[in-house]
Design an enzyme around this catalytic site. Structure first.
Site, PDB file in Angstrom:
ATOM      1  CB  SER A  48     -68.728  47.355  -0.743  1.00 42.83           C
ATOM      2  OG  SER A  48     -68.031  48.276   0.045  1.00 42.83           O
ATOM      3  CG  ASP A  88     -65.731  47.857   3.497  1.00 45.87           C
ATOM      4  OD1 ASP A  88     -64.523  47.577   3.541  1.00 45.87           O
ATOM      5  OD2 ASP A  88     -66.290  48.290   2.470  1.00 45.87           O
ATOM      6  CG  ASP A 148     -64.743  45.689  -0.509  1.00 46.30           C
ATOM      7  OD1 ASP A 148     -65.093  46.376   0.470  1.00 46.30           O
ATOM      8  OD2 ASP A 148     -64.662  46.149  -1.657  1.00 46.30           O
ATOM      9  CG  ASP A 165     -63.444  49.295  -0.478  1.00 46.95           C
ATOM     10  OD1 ASP A 165     -64.147  49.183   0.553  1.00 46.95           O
ATOM     11  OD2 ASP A 165     -63.926  49.562  -1.599  1.00 46.95           O
TER      12      ASP A 165
END
Length: 447
Positions: free
Chosen positions: A102, A241, A243, A245
């Site tokens: 993340s 961010d 990834d 999400d």
């Protein structure tokens, strides 16, 4: 008692347990066995990743474990985490895996699993996988191992999926948008879809090299996005961010639009169109009291879940809500996807701006936030300091100091050895004095 899975899968520093090639191979075998043991067909599992250097190593080891256990593997390469949730459903895979830590730095990585329906695995299934690691299942005969294949059009499929979430025929022509992709998984997808929808796009941090993901960029460092928005005269800034999400936005003046404000804007927009279900929204214990009062002014409820998107999702399904999220920018739009989706959230924000013909600053003006601050105490190791009766007494004293004019929330991070202390109050001075005293007292006690 969990040993490897945290609130968002397995995560850690690369080449230290559990983020080693050896562990990843064993985890592939254990997960492959648990997730597909009742199937009557050759199982398929999908693997996506962000742009970390270690993605190559973890992907190869996990793939080896899964194929050794008899599973076929679909490799989709660098894509956002929500793309894995969508593609798992779209490609009729039996499970999906995302390799990402993340917003953490490039030296970390993580492994999180999705079930065939695109939702993250329930706690009990993760515990079954952990148990299976202690006694790995027997290997199948030589000619019953699985094989791996690459899916070349994964990003294109996800882009078309995202476009399908907009009202039919809607374009975003004329909007000038700054998008910071954190040198992460959305480095290609985000600028492409915004451009295809008609935006004037200014892209930032779209040159991943394996080492620079989240490095002073993206949603954790929104100041770069803000500066570019103000300098360029853009209408809106979007920071993702690593990834993709989560999303942190800013308006044309450079004012941050965090997760609480995004929920306020989307809740008002959906409520206006009769599209908000469940009578309210789901947030977390960290969400601002100002949001609660704003939603209440519209006759909407705010349900607070524990911190972590999996807990937000659980409460959304329990309450029948289709909108939920965290202050940090994880937004779950259940009418569209089964997990937090930064790009989907961005498109819904831009849709609301276009349909209402308003700037974000106007749309966010209706909610007044309480002064709030988050302190982090770094622990030498993870331990349950909240069970300490003296720490409990310190927290109670702080809560009594605030009375009905504020809140205190103290919790252990689900992914790092940190104690997170949040204090909010109707008055800035009160918030600072209570927060500083509590942090100093707890720090003295536990460190």
């Amino acid at each position: 008692m969990r040993r490897y899975f945290g609130t968002d899968g397995v995560r850690g520093t690369v080449n230290k347990t559990p983020m080693t090639a050896e562990f990843s191979l064993s985890l592939g075998r254990a997960a492959g066995h648990v997730l597909t043991r009742h199937l009557d067909h050759k199982p398929h599992i999908l693997i996506g990743k962000d742009t970390r250097l270690s993605g190559y190593m973890i992907e190869s080891a996990l793939c080896a474990g899964l194929t050794a256990q008899g599973m076929n593997v679909l490799l989709v390469g660098p894509v956002p985490t929500p793309a894995v949730a969508y593609l798992t459903r779209s490609l009729r895979a039996d499970a999906g895996v995302m390799l990402s830590a993340s917003h953490n730095p490039a030296g970390d990585n993580g492994i999180k699993f999705f079930a065939a329906d695109g939702f993250k695995l329930p706690d009990e299934v993760e515990l079954e996988i952990e148990a299976c690691l202690d006694a790995l299942p027997p290997l199948p005969p030589a000619l019953e191992i699985g094989k791996a294949a690459r899916v070349d059009d994964a990003r294109g499929r996800y882009i078309e999926f995202l476009k399908g979430s907009l009202p039919k025929g809607l374009r975003l022509d004329g909007l000038k948008v700054v998008v910071d992709c954190a040198n992460g998984a959305a480095y290609d997808v985000a600028p492409r879809i915004l451009h295809e929808l008609g935006c004037n796009v200014i892209s930032m941090h779209v040159e991943p090299d394996g080492y620079n993901i989240n490095r002073e960029c993206g949603s954790t460092y929104p100041e770069h996005m803000i500066r570019r928005v103000v300098e360029s005269g853009a209408d809106v800034g979007l920071a993702l961010d690593g990834d993709a999400d989560r999303l942190i936005a800013c308006d044309q003046n450079g004012q941050i639009i965090d997760g609480d404000r995004v929920i306020a804007i989307l809740a008002e927009h959906e409520h206006r169109h009769g599209q908000l279900s469940g009578g309210g929204v789901v947030t977390t214990l960290m969400s601002n009291m100002g949001l609660e009062r704003y939603l209440g002014s519209m006759g909407l409820e705010m349900f607070r879940a524990d911190v972590g998107d999996r807990y937000v999702l659980e409460m959304m399904r329990d309450k029948g809500c289709n909108l939920g999220g965290e202050q940090s920018g994880h937004m779950i739009l259940l009418d569209h996807n089964t997990t937090g989706d930064g790009l989907m959230t961005a498109l819904q924000l831009l849709t609301a701006m276009t349909e209402q013909q308003k700037q974000l600053s106007e749309m966010a003006a209706g909610m007044e936030l309480f002064p709030q601050k988050l302190w982090n105490i770094v622990m030498p190791e993870r331990r349950d300091v909240l069970a300490d009766t003296q720490v409990q007494a310190l927290i109670r004293d702080a809560e009594e100091s605030l009375g009905s004019e504020g809140r205190v929330n103290v919790r252990m991070s689900g992914t790092e050895p940190k104690l997170r202390i949040m204090v909010e109050a109707s008055d800035e001075e009160l918030m600072q004095s209570v927060g500083n005293a509590l942090v100093q007292a707890i720090n003295t006690r536990v460190c």
